[in-house]
Write a protein that holds these residues in place. Structure first.
Motif, PDB file in Angstrom:
ATOM      1  N   GLU A  22     114.097  18.010  -5.205  1.00 37.58           N
ATOM      2  CA  GLU A  22     113.261  19.141  -4.844  1.00 37.58           C
ATOM      3  C   GLU A  22     113.680  20.353  -5.667  1.00 37.58           C
ATOM      4  O   GLU A  22     114.869  20.582  -5.874  1.00 37.58           O
ATOM      5  N   HIS A  78     109.264  12.435  -6.437  1.00 32.95           N
ATOM      6  CA  HIS A  78     109.842  11.157  -6.025  1.00 32.95           C
ATOM      7  C   HIS A  78     109.990  10.259  -7.254  1.00 32.95           C
ATOM      8  O   HIS A  78     109.232  10.376  -8.211  1.00 32.95           O
ATOM      9  N   THR A  80     105.073  15.149  -5.647  1.00 28.94           N
ATOM     10  CA  THR A  80     104.414  14.679  -4.432  1.00 28.94           C
ATOM     11  C   THR A  80     103.041  15.315  -4.266  1.00 28.94           C
ATOM     12  O   THR A  80     102.216  14.810  -3.526  1.00 28.94           O
ATOM     13  N   SER A  81     102.792  16.425  -4.975  1.00 29.59           N
ATOM     14  CA  SER A  81     101.453  17.015  -5.050  1.00 29.59           C
ATOM     15  C   SER A  81     101.341  17.716  -6.396  1.00 29.59           C
ATOM     16  O   SER A  81     102.327  18.127  -6.978  1.00 29.59           O
TER      17      SER A  81
END
Length: 70
Positions: free
Chosen positions: A35, A48, A58-59
């Motif tokens: 992150e 990920h 993740t987006s």
């Protein structure tokens, strides 16, 4: 960076073309990736693992991979 302060590592991404990444001041490893954290500790971007040295946001549709070594 190998410097770890309170469980996070500093990052400098201010010249990146991805607005969310430019807010990142540190990063931390997670069980499935990593992150990028804003100055207030909130998650600016999360990634990920998709393969050896390859990650996907993740987006946002961004991917990262290690550049080939010559």
């Amino acid at each position: 960076a190998n410097l770890v302060i309170d469980g996070v590592r500093p990052v400098l991404a201010e010249n990146c073309g991805i607005p969310a990444a430019t807010r990142a001041k540190s990063w931390r490893a997670t069980a499935n990736g990593f992150e990028m954290l804003a100055a207030d500790g909130s998650v600016a971007m999360a990634f990920h693992r998709t393969g050896e040295d390859a990650f996907e946001a993740t987006s946002g549709g961004f991917t990262l991979s290690r550049a080939p070594m010559s």
